[in-house]
Scaffold this motif. Structure first.
Motif, short mmCIF file in Angstrom:
data_model
loop_
_atom_site.label_atom_id
_atom_site.label_comp_id
_atom_site.label_asym_id
_atom_site.label_seq_id
_atom_site.Cartn_x
_atom_site.Cartn_y
_atom_site.Cartn_z
N LYS A 78 11.58 64.88 13.02
CA LYS A 78 11.22 66.24 12.61
C LYS A 78 10.41 66.90 13.71
O LYS A 78 9.45 66.35 14.24
N HIS A 79 10.81 68.11 14.12
CA HIS A 79 10.12 68.85 15.15
C HIS A 79 9.49 70.09 14.52
O HIS A 79 9.97 70.62 13.53
N ARG A 119 23.30 75.27 15.51
CA ARG A 119 22.08 76.08 15.52
C ARG A 119 21.40 76.07 14.16
O ARG A 119 20.16 76.06 14.07
N ALA A 120 22.20 76.04 13.10
CA ALA A 120 21.63 76.02 11.74
C ALA A 120 20.84 74.73 11.52
O ALA A 120 19.76 74.75 10.90
N HIS A 121 21.38 73.62 12.02
CA HIS A 121 20.67 72.35 11.85
C HIS A 121 19.39 72.33 12.67
O HIS A 121 18.37 71.80 12.25
N ILE A 122 19.42 72.94 13.88
CA ILE A 122 18.21 73.06 14.69
C ILE A 122 17.13 73.83 13.93
O ILE A 122 15.95 73.47 13.95
N ALA A 123 17.54 74.87 13.24
CA ALA A 123 16.60 75.67 12.45
C ALA A 123 15.95 74.83 11.36
O ALA A 123 14.74 74.93 11.09
N GLU A 124 16.74 73.97 10.72
CA GLU A 124 16.20 73.09 9.69
C GLU A 124 15.17 72.12 10.26
O GLU A 124 14.14 71.84 9.63
N LEU A 125 15.44 71.61 11.47
CA LEU A 125 14.55 70.62 12.08
C LEU A 125 13.26 71.23 12.61
O LEU A 125 12.20 70.61 12.55
N THR A 126 13.35 72.45 13.14
CA THR A 126 12.21 73.03 13.85
C THR A 126 11.42 74.05 13.06
O THR A 126 10.25 74.30 13.36
N GLY A 127 12.04 74.66 12.05
CA GLY A 127 11.36 75.72 11.31
C GLY A 127 11.39 77.05 12.03
O GLY A 127 10.77 78.02 11.59
N LEU A 128 12.11 77.14 13.15
CA LEU A 128 12.23 78.40 13.88
C LEU A 128 13.28 79.28 13.22
O LEU A 128 14.20 78.79 12.56
N SER A 129 13.17 80.58 13.44
CA SER A 129 14.12 81.52 12.83
C SER A 129 15.47 81.42 13.52
O SER A 129 15.58 81.00 14.68
N ALA A 130 16.51 81.83 12.81
CA ALA A 130 17.86 81.81 13.36
C ALA A 130 17.96 82.68 14.60
O ALA A 130 18.64 82.34 15.57
N GLN A 131 17.25 83.82 14.59
CA GLN A 131 17.29 84.74 15.73
C GLN A 131 16.65 84.09 16.96
O GLN A 131 17.18 84.16 18.07
N THR A 132 15.49 83.44 16.74
CA THR A 132 14.81 82.78 17.86
C THR A 132 15.69 81.68 18.47
O THR A 132 15.82 81.57 19.69
N ILE A 185 11.33 72.15 22.46
CA ILE A 185 11.59 71.61 21.13
C ILE A 185 13.09 71.61 20.84
O ILE A 185 13.66 70.64 20.31
N ILE A 186 13.76 72.70 21.21
CA ILE A 186 15.19 72.81 20.97
C ILE A 186 15.97 71.81 21.83
O ILE A 186 16.89 71.14 21.36
N LEU A 187 15.58 71.69 23.09
CA LEU A 187 16.23 70.70 23.97
C LEU A 187 16.06 69.29 23.41
O LEU A 187 17.00 68.48 23.44
N GLN A 188 14.87 69.00 22.89
CA GLN A 188 14.62 67.67 22.31
C GLN A 188 15.50 67.43 21.09
O GLN A 188 16.06 66.35 20.92
N ALA A 189 15.65 68.45 20.25
CA ALA A 189 16.48 68.31 19.05
C ALA A 189 17.94 68.06 19.42
O ALA A 189 18.62 67.23 18.81
N VAL A 190 18.43 68.77 20.43
CA VAL A 190 19.82 68.59 20.87
C VAL A 190 20.00 67.23 21.51
O VAL A 190 21.01 66.56 21.30
N ARG A 191 19.01 66.79 22.28
CA ARG A 191 19.09 65.48 22.93
C ARG A 191 19.19 64.36 21.90
O ARG A 191 19.91 63.38 22.07
N GLU A 192 18.45 64.49 20.81
CA GLU A 192 18.42 63.45 19.79
C GLU A 192 19.63 63.51 18.86
O GLU A 192 19.95 62.51 18.20
N ALA A 193 20.31 64.66 18.80
CA ALA A 193 21.47 64.80 17.91
C ALA A 193 22.57 65.58 18.62
O ALA A 193 22.80 66.77 18.33
N PRO A 194 23.28 64.96 19.58
CA PRO A 194 24.36 65.65 20.30
C PRO A 194 25.39 66.21 19.33
O PRO A 194 25.77 65.55 18.36
N GLY A 195 25.83 67.44 19.59
CA GLY A 195 26.79 68.09 18.70
C GLY A 195 26.13 68.85 17.57
O GLY A 195 26.81 69.32 16.65
#
Length: 417
Positions: A2-3, A31-44, A18-28
Motif C-alpha cells: 500500500k502506497h 491507472r485505476a488500480h494505481i489510484a486505489e493503491l495511492t489514494g491520488l485522484s484520477a486526474q493527478t 510513488i506511481i513508479l514504485q506501484a508500477v514496478r511492483e505490479a507490471p501491467g
C-alpha cells in the motif's frame, strides 16, 4: 504494498516516485488500480503517468477492459528509460556493474586486487567506465549516476585481515596506502570523470537495499537484518521497507560488536569473514581455494562445519541483541561466501540461538540472501536509480552532498538526480 501519495502541489516529485514504485511492483497495472493503491485522484495520476510515458520511464504494454467506459491502458517500467552504474572497491577486488531501470544487470566485471591502492583503483575504474560507455553508446546520457560502495574502515584491522606474507611484513606501508579510502577523493574523481552524481554507501547497506528491491513489495520482506560477509563483516538494517542508517550513517554495523570469546578475533568483523575461514582452514592444512569447486571432500566440509560452530559461539550474543532490539522477520546472510559455506553457518547459528536465546524471544528465520555473491556491486549500480526514483528518500541520503555538488560544478555540468 500500500502506497500513500500526497495531495500537496509541492509534492509532485514524490507522487511521481510513488506511481513508479506501484508500477514496478505490479507490471501491467492500470491507472485505476494505481489510484486505489495511492489514494491520488484520477486526474493527478493521468497527468503524472502521461509525463512519465513522455520521459520514457513508463511504457504502455496493452489495454485492459473495465466494467464500463473505455479500456484502461496497462503500464510497465521502461527498462531502457534509465540506467545505473556501480563501482565496488573492496579489500580483495574491484568490480563494476550496469543495471537497467528494472534492476536487471546488463554488464558485470570483476578484477581481483588485494587491498587496492588509489592508482590501481583509478586505472581499473577507467577501463570499466569506458566499457560501459561503449556498451550504452548514445544512451550514456540516461545513466542517472554512479553508485560507489566500499567497506568502512579500509585502513583498520590490517593485522588480522591481511593474509599475504609480503603485506604482513610491511603493514605500515599498506596502512598508509589504505588511508586514502578514508577521504572523499575517489568519489570526487568519479564525479569529475563521469560528469555524473556519485552516491556513496558501505557495501552492507547497498546489499540490503538491493535485497529490499528484490522483495517486490512483499510486506513480509520489508523487515530484515542483512549480514554482509566479505574480507570483513558488516550489517544493514531494513525496517518497514527502509534502510535504517542512524544519526551518523553507522547503524547496523554488526562487525564492530566484540566477539564472545575472542578465539577468531576480538571483533565480529574479524571472526565472521572470508579471511577468518581461510586462516582456520589453513591451520587445518585444508585448501581454501577448493571452495570454488563443485565437489568438496568430507575433510573440507568437516572443517567448514567446525569453523561455523566456532563463529556461532562468537557472534550469538550479538545476534540475540540485534533480534531483541530490531525484531526483524528474517536474518539474511550474503556477500562473498558461497552457499557451501553459508548453509552450515546458518545451521550453526540457528542451533546456537535456540540454545542461548531467552524463550520469550521470537527468533527470526536465518536464510541465504537472494543477492548472493554480487550483492554489493549490483547494489552499487542500483543506488543512483533508487535515489533518483524511489519514494523512500531516507534510504539514500548522500553524505557530504555539497562537496560532490562542488565537484560537479567545477566541470560545469548539472547534477543528475
Amino acid at each position: 504494498m500500500k502506497h500513500s501519495g500526497s495531495t500537496s502541489e509541492q509534492s509532485r516529485l514524490y507522487n511521481e516516485r510513488i506511481i513508479l514504485q506501484a508500477v514496478r511492483e505490479a507490471p501491467g497495472i492500470s491507472r485505476a488500480h494505481i489510484a486505489e493503491l495511492t489514494g491520488l485522484s484520477a486526474q493527478t495520476i493521468s497527468v503524472i503517468t502521461s509525463y512519465l510515458i513522455e520521459q520514457e520511464l513508463l511504457c504502455i504494454t496493452g489495454k485492459v477492459k473495465g466494467k464500463r467506459g473505455q479500456p484502461s491502458i496497462k503500464l510497465e517500467i521502461n527498462a531502457q528509460g534509465a540506467y545505473g552504474l556501480g563501482i565496488n572497491i573492496d579489500r580483495d577486488h574491484i568490480s563494476a556493474a550496469l543495471v537497467d531501470f528494472n534492476g536487471k544487470c546488463l554488464l558485470l566485471r570483476h578484477c581481483d586486487v588485494h587491498f587496492p591502492t588509489e592508482t590501481e583503483a583509478k586505472q581499473i575504474a577507467l577501463g570499466l567506465i569506458e566499457e560501459v560507455r561503449e556498451t550504452l553508446g548514445d544512451t550514456w546520457q540516461k545513466v542517472q549516476g554512479v553508485g560507489l560502495t566500499m567497506p568502512d574502515y579500509m585502513a583498520e584491522w590490517l593485522e588480522s585481515l591481511v593474509h599475504k606474507a609480503d603485506e604482513a611484513l610491511d603493514l605500515m606501508h599498506l596502512k598508509n596506502a589504505m588511508a586514502y579510502w578514508a577521504s572523499d577523493d575517489f568519489q570526487l574523481w568519479l564525479a569529475r570523470h563521469t560528469e555524473k552524481a556519485v552516491v556513496c554507501e558501505n557495501d552492507a547497506n547497498a546489499s540490503a537495499i538491493n535485497e529490499l528491491l528484490l522483495s517486490g513489495g512483499e510486506i513480509s520482506a520489508q523487515d530484515f537484518f542483512y549480514i554482509f560477509i566479505g574480507a570483513a563483516c558488516g550489517g544493514g538494517i531494513v525496517s518497514r521497507g527502509e534502510c535504517v542508517r542512524g544519526a551518523a550513517g553507522g547503524a547496523g554495523n554488526f562487525g564492530l560488536i566484540p566477539t564472545a570469546k575472542g578465539e577468531l578475533g576480538e571483533w565480529i568483523l574479524e571472526a565472521l569473514s572470508s579471511v577468518s575461514l581461510r586462516r582456520f582452514l589453513t591451520k587445518k592444512h585444508l585448501d581454501y581455494s577448493r571452495l570454488e569447486t563443485d565437489h568438496l571432500d568430507e575433510e573440507l566440509l568437516s572443517g567448514i562445519k567446525l569453523w561455523s560452530q566456532k563463529v556461532a559461539a562468537e557472534v550469538t550474543p550479538a545476534l540475540i541483541s540485534v533480534i531483541a532490539i530490531q525484531d526483524p522477520k528474517r536474518i539474511l546472510l550474503g556477500g562473498r561466501l558461497n552457499s557451501v559455506v553459508l548453509q552450515p553457518l546458518i545451521q550453526a547459528l540457528t542451533h546456537s540461538l535456540k540454545d542461548q536465546a531467552p524463550k520469550v524471544l521470537s527468533l527470526p528465520k536465518i536464510e541465504v540472501a537472494e543477492t548472493a555473491m554480487t550483492s554489493s556491486i549490483v547494489g552499487a549500480a542500483i543506488l543512483p536509480l533508487y535515489q533518483t526514483f524511489s519514494p523512500y528518500q531516507s534510504l539514500l541520503l548522500v553524505s557530504d552532498g555539497n562537496v560532490i555538488q562542488q565537484a560537479l560544478n567545477s566541470v560545469n555540468e548539472p547534477v543528475v538526480g
